[in-house]
Design a protein around this motif. Structure first.
Motif, PDB file in Angstrom:
ATOM      1  N   ALA A 181       0.829  -1.210   0.000  1.00  0.00           N
ATOM      2  CA  ALA A 181       0.000   0.000   0.000  1.00  0.00           C
ATOM      3  C   ALA A 181       0.864   1.261   0.000  1.00  0.00           C
ATOM      4  O   ALA A 181       0.534   2.261  -0.660  1.00  0.00           O
ATOM      5  CB  ALA A 181      -0.933  -0.014   1.212  1.00  0.00           C
ATOM      6  N   SER A 182       1.967   1.230   0.747  1.00  0.00           N
ATOM      7  CA  SER A 182       2.867   2.388   0.798  1.00  0.00           C
ATOM      8  C   SER A 182       3.458   2.684  -0.577  1.00  0.00           C
ATOM      9  O   SER A 182       3.541   3.840  -1.006  1.00  0.00           O
ATOM     10  CB  SER A 182       3.989   2.137   1.818  1.00  0.00           C
ATOM     11  N   CYS A 183       3.869   1.639  -1.278  1.00  0.00           N
ATOM     12  CA  CYS A 183       4.432   1.835  -2.614  1.00  0.00           C
ATOM     13  C   CYS A 183       3.367   2.364  -3.580  1.00  0.00           C
ATOM     14  O   CYS A 183       3.632   3.265  -4.390  1.00  0.00           O
ATOM     15  CB  CYS A 183       5.008   0.532  -3.146  1.00  0.00           C
ATOM     16  N   MET A 184       2.160   1.817  -3.499  1.00  0.00           N
ATOM     17  CA  MET A 184       1.083   2.249  -4.399  1.00  0.00           C
ATOM     18  C   MET A 184       0.742   3.722  -4.183  1.00  0.00           C
ATOM     19  O   MET A 184       0.428   4.445  -5.131  1.00  0.00           O
ATOM     20  CB  MET A 184      -0.159   1.380  -4.183  1.00  0.00           C
ATOM     21  N   SER A 185       0.831   4.191  -2.913  1.00  0.00           N
ATOM     22  CA  SER A 185       0.543   5.591  -2.624  1.00  0.00           C
ATOM     23  C   SER A 185       1.586   6.534  -3.232  1.00  0.00           C
ATOM     24  O   SER A 185       1.343   7.735  -3.365  1.00  0.00           O
ATOM     25  CB  SER A 185       0.474   5.814  -1.109  1.00  0.00           C
ATOM     26  N   GLN A 186       2.722   5.991  -3.589  1.00  0.00           N
ATOM     27  CA  GLN A 186       3.783   6.785  -4.212  1.00  0.00           C
ATOM     28  C   GLN A 186       3.932   6.461  -5.698  1.00  0.00           C
ATOM     29  O   GLN A 186       5.006   6.635  -6.284  1.00  0.00           O
ATOM     30  CB  GLN A 186       5.110   6.550  -3.478  1.00  0.00           C
ATOM     31  N   ASN A 187       2.839   5.959  -6.275  1.00  0.00           N
ATOM     32  CA  ASN A 187       2.795   5.653  -7.701  1.00  0.00           C
ATOM     33  C   ASN A 187       3.899   4.668  -8.101  1.00  0.00           C
ATOM     34  O   ASN A 187       4.572   4.834  -9.122  1.00  0.00           O
ATOM     35  CB  ASN A 187       2.917   6.934  -8.534  1.00  0.00           C
ATOM     36  N   SER A 188       4.081   3.638  -7.287  1.00  0.00           N
ATOM     37  CA  SER A 188       5.110   2.633  -7.540  1.00  0.00           C
ATOM     38  C   SER A 188       4.605   1.279  -7.062  1.00  0.00           C
ATOM     39  O   SER A 188       3.483   1.162  -6.580  1.00  0.00           O
ATOM     40  CB  SER A 188       6.418   3.004  -6.825  1.00  0.00           C
ATOM     41  N   SER A 189       5.427   0.267  -7.184  1.00  0.00           N
ATOM     42  CA  SER A 189       5.085  -1.076  -6.724  1.00  0.00           C
ATOM     43  C   SER A 189       6.260  -1.634  -5.949  1.00  0.00           C
ATOM     44  O   SER A 189       7.364  -1.065  -5.954  1.00  0.00           O
ATOM     45  CB  SER A 189       4.754  -1.985  -7.913  1.00  0.00           C
TER      46      SER A 189
END
Length: 216
Positions: free
Chosen positions: A125-133
């Protein structure tokens, strides 16, 4: 006999004249050159100041030695730094292209190492919030600096319960050429170790994680 005596007297007179001539030269400061050189050497031996040329030459030699030593020290420092470079993950100010500021840009990918420990789902979820995976290994050649990583980080790899195969977040199946899986803990998530090895882990176990953005 008289002729021999006359020649001897004449020789003595010549020797006396030479002796008197030398005495006169010394008295008037016109001693022969070899006598002056002898006097100069004796004076130097007893502590006269050296010539300016001698002092300048000594200073030049000392400065030359100092310069050579400094060059050797600088060379050693440069060589040491070249052969003891850390992995690119330590470059906090690396920035290029469309990567977010303070992310690592390496071969058309952007990476960020997060030191906070979270579960696999929280990390995703943290990565997705920063437009990443979460981290995905596409190619060992293109991502070769990951072989230097020494600690464990969550990556975007999860096991399918139905058949036990591993797949990435984007749904593609893990290939043997990408990563070697090592069974450690009972779990369906994976952490990245070093040398392109993944280790099974319980998805709820807190771990640090790596986010990435693929540019191309």
């Amino acid at each position: 006999m008289k002729l021999i005596r006359d020649r001897w007297d004449h020789h003595n007179m010549e020797m006396n004249e030479v002796h008197n001539y030398n005495c006169e030269l010394v008295k008037h400061g016109t001693a022969p050159q070899w006598q002056k050189r002898k006097s100069t050497l004796i004076a130097r031996k007893h502590g006269e100041n050296p010539s300016p040329f001698f002092v300048a030459r000594a200073i030049a030699v000392a400065m030359g030695i100092h310069f050579i030593i400094m060059v050797m020290i600088c060379g050693a420092i440069i060589v040491h730094s070249l052969f003891n470079k850390e992995a690119p993950i330590s470059l906090q100010e690396c920035y290029c292209g469309p990567c977010p500021k303070n992310w690592i840009c390496y071969r058309n990918n952007c990476y960020q190492f997060f030191n906070e420990s979270k579960s696999w789902y929280q990390s995703q979820a943290s990565c997705m919030s920063q437009n990443s995976s979460l981290l995905k290994i596409y190619s060992r050649e293109d991502q070769d600096f990951f072989k230097l990583v020494k600690s464990y980080h969550w990556m975007g790899l999860i096991q399918i319960p139905a058949n036990g195969s591993w797949q990435w977040e984007d749904g593609t199946i893990l290939l043997p050429s990408q990563l070697t899986m090592v069974e450690m803990e009972n779990g369906t998530c994976a952490v990245y170790g070093s040398s392109f090895k993944g280790y099974t882990e319980n998805c709820l176990t807190p771990n640090t994680y790596i986010c990435m953005q693929r540019i191309v």
